[in-house]
Write a protein that holds these residues in place. Sequence first.
Motif, short mmCIF file in Angstrom:
data_model
loop_
_atom_site.label_atom_id
_atom_site.label_comp_id
_atom_site.label_asym_id
_atom_site.label_seq_id
_atom_site.Cartn_x
_atom_site.Cartn_y
_atom_site.Cartn_z
N ALA A 191 0.84 -1.19 0.00
CA ALA A 191 0.00 0.00 0.00
C ALA A 191 0.88 1.24 0.00
O ALA A 191 2.01 1.20 0.46
N GLY A 192 0.34 2.32 -0.51
CA GLY A 192 1.06 3.58 -0.38
C GLY A 192 1.48 4.20 -1.71
O GLY A 192 1.40 3.58 -2.76
N GLN A 193 1.94 5.45 -1.58
CA GLN A 193 2.37 6.22 -2.74
C GLN A 193 3.82 5.90 -3.05
O GLN A 193 4.71 6.37 -2.37
N TRP A 194 4.06 5.10 -4.07
CA TRP A 194 5.43 4.78 -4.46
C TRP A 194 5.63 5.16 -5.92
O TRP A 194 4.67 5.53 -6.60
N ASP A 195 6.84 5.04 -6.43
CA ASP A 195 7.05 5.43 -7.83
C ASP A 195 6.50 4.37 -8.78
O ASP A 195 6.44 3.18 -8.46
N THR A 196 6.14 4.85 -9.97
CA THR A 196 5.41 4.04 -10.95
C THR A 196 5.98 2.65 -11.16
O THR A 196 7.16 2.49 -11.50
N MET A 197 5.14 1.65 -10.97
CA MET A 197 5.39 0.25 -11.29
C MET A 197 6.46 -0.42 -10.42
O MET A 197 6.72 -1.61 -10.62
N ILE A 198 7.05 0.26 -9.45
CA ILE A 198 8.04 -0.43 -8.61
C ILE A 198 7.36 -1.47 -7.72
O ILE A 198 7.74 -2.63 -7.70
N PRO A 199 6.29 -1.10 -6.98
CA PRO A 199 5.61 -2.13 -6.18
C PRO A 199 5.02 -3.23 -7.08
O PRO A 199 5.03 -4.40 -6.71
N ASP A 200 4.55 -2.85 -8.26
CA ASP A 200 3.98 -3.82 -9.18
C ASP A 200 5.02 -4.88 -9.56
O ASP A 200 4.74 -6.08 -9.56
N ALA A 201 6.26 -4.42 -9.83
CA ALA A 201 7.32 -5.36 -10.17
C ALA A 201 7.69 -6.22 -8.97
O ALA A 201 7.96 -7.42 -9.11
N GLU A 202 7.67 -5.62 -7.79
CA GLU A 202 7.98 -6.39 -6.57
C GLU A 202 6.98 -7.54 -6.41
O GLU A 202 7.35 -8.66 -6.09
N VAL A 203 5.69 -7.25 -6.61
CA VAL A 203 4.66 -8.28 -6.42
C VAL A 203 4.79 -9.39 -7.45
O VAL A 203 4.71 -10.58 -7.13
N ILE A 204 5.04 -9.02 -8.72
CA ILE A 204 5.21 -10.06 -9.76
C ILE A 204 6.45 -10.90 -9.45
O ILE A 204 6.44 -12.12 -9.59
N SER A 205 7.52 -10.25 -9.01
CA SER A 205 8.74 -10.97 -8.67
C SER A 205 8.47 -11.93 -7.49
O SER A 205 8.89 -13.08 -7.50
N LEU A 206 7.76 -11.44 -6.49
CA LEU A 206 7.41 -12.29 -5.34
C LEU A 206 6.63 -13.51 -5.81
O LEU A 206 6.93 -14.65 -5.42
N LEU A 207 5.64 -13.27 -6.67
CA LEU A 207 4.82 -14.39 -7.16
C LEU A 207 5.69 -15.43 -7.86
O LEU A 207 5.54 -16.64 -7.64
N CYS A 208 6.62 -14.96 -8.71
CA CYS A 208 7.50 -15.90 -9.41
C CYS A 208 8.38 -16.67 -8.43
O CYS A 208 8.61 -17.87 -8.59
N THR A 209 8.89 -15.97 -7.42
CA THR A 209 9.73 -16.64 -6.41
C THR A 209 8.93 -17.72 -5.67
O THR A 209 9.40 -18.84 -5.48
N VAL A 210 7.71 -17.39 -5.27
CA VAL A 210 6.87 -18.35 -4.54
C VAL A 210 6.62 -19.58 -5.41
O VAL A 210 6.83 -20.72 -4.96
N LEU A 211 6.19 -19.37 -6.65
CA LEU A 211 5.83 -20.52 -7.50
C LEU A 211 7.05 -21.37 -7.84
O LEU A 211 6.96 -22.58 -7.94
N THR A 212 8.21 -20.70 -8.01
CA THR A 212 9.43 -21.46 -8.29
C THR A 212 9.80 -22.32 -7.09
O THR A 212 10.08 -23.50 -7.22
N ARG A 213 9.79 -21.71 -5.91
CA ARG A 213 10.18 -22.47 -4.71
C ARG A 213 9.19 -23.59 -4.37
O ARG A 213 9.56 -24.59 -3.77
N LEU A 214 7.93 -23.39 -4.74
CA LEU A 214 6.94 -24.44 -4.48
C LEU A 214 7.06 -25.61 -5.45
O LEU A 214 6.45 -26.65 -5.25
N GLU A 215 7.85 -25.41 -6.52
CA GLU A 215 8.01 -26.45 -7.53
C GLU A 215 6.67 -26.91 -8.10
O GLU A 215 6.36 -28.10 -8.15
N VAL A 216 5.86 -25.94 -8.54
CA VAL A 216 4.56 -26.28 -9.14
C VAL A 216 4.70 -26.70 -10.60
O VAL A 216 3.72 -27.04 -11.24
N GLY A 217 5.92 -26.65 -11.13
CA GLY A 217 6.12 -26.94 -12.55
C GLY A 217 6.17 -25.64 -13.34
O GLY A 217 6.11 -24.55 -12.77
N ASP A 218 6.30 -25.75 -14.67
CA ASP A 218 6.36 -24.54 -15.51
C ASP A 218 5.11 -23.70 -15.31
O ASP A 218 4.00 -24.23 -15.28
#
Lengths: 580, 580
Positions: A191-218
């Motif tokens: 939440a909060g006022q941050w610069d354009t798309m930085i939090p958005d990239a953080e969330v997508i990166s987090l999602l990729c990290t979670v799915l990779t570590r969970l070994e859900v497959g491609d």
Amino acid sequence: MATAESVQAELTQQTEIFNKLRLDNAEPAVLEDTRKRLAELKKSLAALKNASGGKDGGKKKERLLLKTPKGTRDYGPGEMFCREHIERIVKECFVLYGGAQLDTPVFERKDILAGKYGEDAKLIFDLEDQGGEQLALRYDHTVPLARYLAMGGATNTQSKLWQVGKVYRRDNPVMSKGRMREFTQADFDIAGQWDTMIPDAEVISLLCTVLTRLEVGDFTVKINHRKVLDGLFEVCGVPAENIRPISSAVDKLDKLPWAEVRKEMTDEKGLDPTVADKIGEYVKRKGGRSLLEQLLADPVLTANASAKQGLQEMAILFSFLESYKIVDKVSFDLSLARGLDYYTGLIYEAVTEASAPPGFNSADATAAPTSAPPPPPPSKKKSKQPASADEEEEIDESQVGVGSIAAGGRYDNLVAMFTSAAAGETKKNQALPCIGVSIGMDRIFAILWPKWVDRGMRSKEIVAYVLSAGDGLLKERMELVQELREAGIATDFLAKNKPKFNAQFAAGERDEVPFAIIVGGDELKAGLVTVKEQRWEFVDGKKAKVASADKGVQIKRTELAEWIKATTAFTTWKSGKLIQ
Amino acid sequence: MATAESVQAELTQQTEIFNKLRLDNAEPAVLEDTRKRLAELKKSLAALKNASGGKDGGKKKERLLLKTPKGTRDYGPGEMFCREHIERIVKECFVLYGGAQLDTPVFERKDILAGKYGEDAKLIFDLEDQGGEQLALRYDHTVPLARYLAMGGATNTQSKLWQVGKVYRRDNPVMSKGRMREFTQADFDIAGQWDTMIPDAEVISLLCTVLTRLEVGDFTVKINHRKVLDGLFEVCGVPAENIRPISSAVDKLDKLPWAEVRKEMTDEKGLDPTVADKIGEYVKRKGGRSLLEQLLADPVLTANASAKQGLQEMAILFSFLESYKIVDKVSFDLSLARGLDYYTGLIYEAVTEASAPPGFNSADATAAPTSAPPPPPPSKKKSKQPASADEEEEIDESQVGVGSIAAGGRYDNLVAMFTSAAAGETKKNQALPCIGVSIGMDRIFAILWPKWVDRGMRSKEIVAYVLSAGDGLLKERMELVQELREAGIATDFLAKNKPKFNAQFAAGERDEVPFAIIVGGDELKAGLVTVKEQRWEFVDGKKAKVASADKGVQIKRTELAEWIKATTAFTTWKSGKLIQ
């Protein structure tokens, strides 16, 4: 007069109609009418059967139905071991990314949930009014989070909040695919006022990290932008008031062929066919950065202010995704629209091959558009006789995919909706922009659990099992068990006064305990115990204890705990990953 | 005609009556009537105020009330950090004792919960009937566990099952003491046919281990036995049908003086005064093993088969408690009766000095009976004006203790109740004996949280914060952050394109991050970053950063992750315990 047989026949017919409508994604109102008729028929049938004292009447009625509510289930020890493993990884990732935990109640005041979910509001579970407040079970974590933020919570963190917990939807369950009425979501929001798309990239990166570590497959994270979508509809000529309905038709492109979606737009929603065709040219397109560049070079689209802003933001996002080294995980997909009204910017959804319905081609998710039609609508399972109003409605589970395993987006106005409603003012309060992702823990469990079983994973964490070779020795076993537990070693013993040796061994083996600790009268007097290390292996899909002629080693009792803690078996002991 | 003022006056008076009745533990029916009248008055008042457009009418009505439901609350980051710490310890202990995890739905079919809670059934939260099943929120974990066992679950473990989750009671909340309508219980149960009192001793030992590791302060586990209690009532001359009501009167001895309990027995429940006095001689007694020996030497009591069996079991239990080295934690307390109907053997309850109401004397819990009366009933807080039907009823929180922090007992017939009800037979199915304990996580949180705050514990786990000394360097920061996260180091950065250096430093300090990692353009080209270790100390009840002239050390970027992981700060990093 209606007989049980005639009602049954009508019910069978009506069930078929209902299932067909649902598969065809019929209009909610039509579906609702059919559903109501179905429920009435079921009630009539149950009443007739009870009145006639048929084979299911009389006696059965008095019996307690021993089951969990529709769309819910128990998770036993083996399943919970796997679920805890999933939850631990997700929480670790949330912490890695700087998140702080939040917990909100399972139910909310009804007016907090009202007006947030569009037509899905009918899926909300209400609590009975027992004098006091009107309450309902939470439908997701996003609205409770927005309520919490509107109340001024969490001002002392970096505004990254996560919550893992159960949410509730009165939907039609497909249990085997993790589509439940009670299900667990793990949410991470910034939440909060941050610069354009930085939090958005953080969330997508987090999602990729979670799915990779969970070994859900491609997996693929499909992304799109509400501003691009709105601009696209505008330039194609969709009237403003029709944008949301057309958007929801487009969202079905992952399940239906273009021809059917086009038909819904023109026949049901009255869109000009030439407009629909223009939309078709855009929304069939998906790909990576190249698609973004094509769209940025499209003078018609970039002449629209909304589309232009959205595309520029997508360009910034792509440059960040490069820094995060996850561009290859992402597909820019113009057909992704997401149902919920509250999204205002970037939207996304993660899919895996394993989460798709049968016949799904994973290449479709990232490749250029193809003209090949999707698989034909699934055939229905052989009809069973529904017996009561409570019985599950018929869904052919073999034809249903797990669906998206995580999804989310940017919602910049939701918190302000609460603050202005609470202030009683019509003008909007200052916005608190937010972006977040929900991870569908039950869908991930549905994908991982069969693999877990195939790999013969353990379901308990007991490390030592204390047995007596002599005459019971209950007191001695209790004392030793307690010493080991105090040293941090999970230990158990058979709760019998004078158990047989083999019965104790069998009990320890059932939990695949790596250390059998044998106490005997004479040995104990000499301050010794015997330790036998046991291993299991996985042969031809079956778990088997490794045969061994080893009689075990004698260890000083005072050194036993330290001895165990120094073994490889103990030190590599993690999350049931040690299987042999 | 009633005016807002006249209704307000009656409401104030009625509130006082209601509070007095509740403090005096009035009969539930009387209390319920008073409560209903109170609710009606509140409604009338609200209606009158709205109609008259008074200062609270009109405008306020349109505003959204931004709050959680009565008796529930949000837990923010700092609190959740403490709650996770509590939950982690409890789960570790459950695993140490050989438990396997279970998860059941938050709601159950209403007929599963019916007839299990006696008069407390009125506290159950019902879900609205939206077509389908009649559902209600679970009231505890014991009944869902019994339903699960009756359905044949968990046959492949050692029958030790645990569950941590939220349960629901429509009771009057005392939020500051952890008495909530939504609260978390951690249950551990042992099911199955085992030898006498072995599982019972395991559960008491587990409870002592949990409370010791949680550092809740000195605690006492009060124990008693339903068979002893029933036998005792029989030999004193209580008619069979009056045993349960008299038992529930006795259970109030921890809150009321004997004289009042006696009055309830004789005046309200029609017990012969001489019988009441005989009971009084027994139930005022508590102590350790010596009390057990006195009772075993009592010919009147041991002539009763039930009492004799109970006492013999208690003797076995005490010998086991010696092996577990926890005799000193336990008090045999004949006044402990426990409300729930389903207990059949050993019952227990853990109390701490911190959990008692003001004026409680901890010596009472273990010492010989004293004739000193308990503190007088608490005085009421100055009356506030209740404003709406939703407003909290008045309880003087300063006069209420946290109460017992854990409790449980043996319930040998509950599973059989389900199996026979499901089989539709009148005779009982074979029993599945069970014993278990419920740990009140919110009450423990209410005790531990103030200490946690006093000790200045952290509320986030971020280890490294990446700052740019140069001109933004966003891409470089993102890449470094991502590398550290991949190495398992929780890392964050300020989500701005070109943040000021001091703003970044302040953000990291707010979360008390131990390592500030500074990236600069020239340094980066040389493959170096600067690391500044930061410490905080707790001085005069306030957290302060330790001043340091240290400019930090230069580390090779490629070695940074390993360098951090080798520091003392990182390796001792656990559960926020590192505070300076």
